[in-house]
Design an enzyme around this catalytic site. Sequence first.
Site, PDB file in Angstrom:
ATOM      1  CG  ASP A 165      -1.867  -1.216   1.203  1.00 16.82           C
ATOM      2  OD1 ASP A 165      -1.362  -2.351   1.272  1.00 16.82           O
ATOM      3  OD2 ASP A 165      -3.084  -1.033   1.097  1.00 16.82           O
ATOM      4  CE1 TYR A 197      -2.120   2.918  -2.197  1.00 13.63           C
ATOM      5  CE2 TYR A 197      -4.301   3.595  -1.503  1.00 13.63           C
ATOM      6  CZ  TYR A 197      -3.213   2.760  -1.374  1.00 13.63           C
ATOM      7  OH  TYR A 197      -3.219   1.774  -0.430  1.00 13.63           O
ATOM      8  CG  HIS A 316      -4.571  -5.781  -1.453  1.00 14.85           C
ATOM      9  ND1 HIS A 316      -3.443  -5.029  -1.194  1.00 14.85           N
ATOM     10  CD2 HIS A 316      -5.622  -4.943  -1.264  1.00 14.85           C
ATOM     11  CE1 HIS A 316      -3.797  -3.789  -0.884  1.00 14.85           C
ATOM     12  NE2 HIS A 316      -5.108  -3.720  -0.901  1.00 14.85           N
ATOM     13  CG  HIS A 326      -9.971  -2.397   4.552  1.00 19.29           C
ATOM     14  ND1 HIS A 326     -10.887  -1.886   3.670  1.00 19.29           N
ATOM     15  CD2 HIS A 326      -8.880  -1.592   4.466  1.00 19.29           C
ATOM     16  CE1 HIS A 326     -10.376  -0.813   3.079  1.00 19.29           C
ATOM     17  NE2 HIS A 326      -9.167  -0.607   3.540  1.00 19.29           N
ATOM     18  CG  HIS A 353      -7.303  -4.047   1.904  1.00 16.13           C
ATOM     19  ND1 HIS A 353      -7.497  -3.060   0.965  1.00 16.13           N
ATOM     20  CD2 HIS A 353      -8.554  -4.511   2.231  1.00 16.13           C
ATOM     21  CE1 HIS A 353      -8.796  -2.936   0.729  1.00 16.13           C
ATOM     22  NE2 HIS A 353      -9.455  -3.797   1.484  1.00 16.13           N
ATOM     23  CG  HIS A 355      -3.816   2.140   4.707  1.00 19.43           C
ATOM     24  ND1 HIS A 355      -4.603   3.112   4.138  1.00 19.43           N
ATOM     25  CD2 HIS A 355      -3.671   1.178   3.751  1.00 19.43           C
ATOM     26  CE1 HIS A 355      -4.913   2.752   2.903  1.00 19.43           C
ATOM     27  NE2 HIS A 355      -4.370   1.594   2.650  1.00 19.43           N
TER      28      HIS A 355
HETATM   29 FE   FE2 Z   1      -6.197  -1.914  -0.436  1.00 20.96          FE
END
Ligand code: FE2
Length: 468
Positions: A165, A197, A316, A326, A353, A355
């Site tokens: 990431d 991103y 991921h 998530h 995924h 952070h």
């Molecule tokens: Fe992600």
Amino acid sequence: MGLNRLALVCSAVLLLTFSVVSHAGVTSNYTRVAEPSEEMPLETFPPPAGYNAPEQVHITQGDHNGRAMIISWVTLVNDDGSNVIRYWPANTDGSTKESAEASTSSYRYFDYTSGFLHHATIKGLEYETKYFYELGSGRSTRQFNFMTPPKVGPDVPYTFGVIGDLGQTFASNQTLYNYMSANPKGQAVLFVGDLSYADDHPNHDQRKWDSYGRFVEPSAAYQPWIWAAGNHELDFAPSLGENQAFKPFQKRYQTPYRASKSTSSLWYSIKRASTYIIVLSSYSAFDKYTPQNSWLESELKKVNREETPWLFVLVHSPWYNSNGYHYMEGESMRVTFEPWLVQNKVDIVFAGHVHAYERSERVSNIKYNITDGLSSPVKDPSAPIYITIGDGGNIEGIANDYTYPQPSYSAYREASFGHAILDIKNRTHALYTWHRNQDDEPVVADSLWVKNRYFLPEEETDSVDTRI
Ligand SMILES: [Fe+2]
């Protein structure tokens, strides 16, 4: 109840609470310096000087064993020769150079047209040999180098960096800088998805894919980055007329998927030194009867731990994650694939995924069925360690919403940006260290002597003394 008796009961409860917590994992109390993930402007990474100079150079393993390399670069114009790579072993004077031609394409995305994307696979390389390579022509020629891995074998030491990431903020820059100054130096990067991103910008601003390519070039042109795809690689935007998932990513980043009989560049495997690395795609179908499911089932049978003792999986979306961000997004893939990974004694599963950083105990949760209701992770010496390392520093910021109490499967967690080094020593031991960005790179925030599941399936002991 008298006051004294009440105090006694309270003390007992406190003591009991402490003893339970003291056996649980660690939530780091490290206080991060408030650090916004501010995006580096596009101008931070201008194209290299010179007419049609090759840019965004990156390399990845090009076959199953490490004797080929995929070299990728971009030029603004598709001149004669702009798709040619010349290369030679560093122990020769370069008077005899091999050359190879790249396949070249470009793509359109909404109102953007890419440069010319070149991918060349150079094959038949010698093991453990430094090669120079050259792209472009005349005064725009650029030269790079890389080291091929040692021949695949059970006791071959090798050092990987682990990054996820990443994005392209000032925090991302710190992550990359720290990784590049690591000691021991990483020889290849295991990248667990979410690169540029670009999709966080208006109309998925594809220029951010270009600036990302320039940003990572100082590392990715000199050592292979093993790519897994994240959700930010989807670039699926029907409102922009963009209906082909993964288009920019797959145009720009190739993988050697055919070498492992995969039918998609999004899931594949490689062998490198003493490791077998399986890359999965969280955002491609994986249920029974799907191509990824069938591939993984047959792929796991091919792993020979006598040849490659270390078996790692990159994916991921994490399967064990105690962060509110998530939470449980990886659950359906966990339910589908976890029994196979435990059965095959995978050493570590790396995910991104989320952070933040988290490392699990060796646990499994494969007894569950809808009838018996068993659904708690249990310690399992055959299970992988799950490491979530989506803490590269992207524009979306840190994920600091942990669930409490810390679940027993969670060994260590911290909401900081950073990277990890996986230093494989031999067939039984690997030293794993995680480094937060706020400290100098040599500072170890979390570490573990990982014991190989096939040759030394003993419980690891946390190296708590290295923590702040
Ligand atoms: Fe992600």
